[in-house]
Enzyme design. Sequence first.
Site, PDB file in Angstrom:
ATOM      1  N   CYS A 197       0.830  -1.206   0.000  1.00 34.48           N
ATOM      2  CA  CYS A 197       0.000   0.000   0.000  1.00 34.48           C
ATOM      3  C   CYS A 197       0.870   1.263   0.000  1.00 34.48           C
ATOM      4  CB  CYS A 197      -0.909   0.001   1.228  1.00 34.48           C
ATOM      5  SG  CYS A 197      -1.790   1.554   1.493  1.00 34.48           S
TER       6      CYS A 197
ATOM      7  N   GLU B 268      -5.072   8.262   8.683  1.00 33.05           N
ATOM      8  CA  GLU B 268      -4.819   9.060   7.478  1.00 33.05           C
ATOM      9  C   GLU B 268      -3.306   9.293   7.391  1.00 33.05           C
ATOM     10  OE1 GLU B 268      -7.252   9.156   5.464  1.00 33.05           O
ATOM     11  OE2 GLU B 268      -8.662   8.548   7.019  1.00 33.05           O
ATOM     12  N   SER B 269      -2.731   8.934   6.251  1.00 34.60           N
ATOM     13  CA  SER B 269      -1.275   8.814   6.162  1.00 34.60           C
ATOM     14  C   SER B 269      -0.527  10.110   6.459  1.00 34.60           C
ATOM     15  CB  SER B 269      -0.874   8.270   4.793  1.00 34.60           C
ATOM     16  OG  SER B 269      -1.253   9.151   3.739  1.00 34.60           O
TER      17      SER B 269
ATOM     18  N   ILE C 247      -6.196   1.794   5.895  1.00 34.10           N
ATOM     19  CA  ILE C 247      -4.837   1.806   6.421  1.00 34.10           C
ATOM     20  C   ILE C 247      -4.114   3.011   5.826  1.00 34.10           C
ATOM     21  CG2 ILE C 247      -4.616  -0.674   6.872  1.00 34.10           C
ATOM     22  CD1 ILE C 247      -3.205  -0.890   4.128  1.00 34.10           C
TER      23      ILE C 247
END
EC number: 2.5.1.18
Length: 243
Positions: free
Chosen positions: A32, A85-86, A72
């Site tokens: 991802c 939230e990245s 993710i």
Amino acid sequence: MSGDATRTLGKGSQPPGPVPEGLIRIYSMRFCPYSHRTRLVLKAKDIRHEVVNINLRNKPEWYYTKHPFGHIPVLETSQCQLIYESVIACEYLDDAYPGRKLFPYDPYERARQKMLLELFCKVPHLTKECLVALRCGRECTNLKAALRQEFSNLEEILEYQNTTFFGGTCISMIDYLLWPWFERLDVYGILDCVSHTPALRLWISAMKWDPTVCALLMDKSIFQGFLNLYFQNNPNAFDFGLC
């Protein structure tokens, strides 16, 4: 630190126990790009952590207590705090842990990096759409043209700054936030979309020399194997390449 190369947890699995004191946990998936962002920051700041990989085609029931939509990455602290939230997760790690700061201290420079990130916002969608079109045998000329234009915009920024990296003379947060999609261009079959951007190609080459980026580079054959199974809707895709 538990390694990234751990098998995924899916439906019917037991949830992991509490996060040990002194560690932070990342719920992730090896392939991802959004999780890749957060893993880069964990590595760059040498943060002790453990990895729990999630099967995104067969998500555990308990995982929805970590993220309401089952997305993710998610960070979990030993105090049961959840951060998701990245970009938010990356900024949290930079603020909460010691060591070299990846975001600039200067408020304007930090704001400038966030504005640049907004200019990048179409790239993740376009790269995915190009990948799907190529895998499904569909025409993608217009998609690739749109992606080339986005890369032209980034090229202009590097040329204007006259720096190797988007953050300046050395790697900073913005470079790590953009990198995962550029690492995937080759395996997605769209590396030609940067053929017209010499400054951007120089940035890609420079990023590959960074120890953090090198440590997390994915083997191309393993990535291809994952994609082959993923597009067959095979839930075992997420564990491809693991013993």
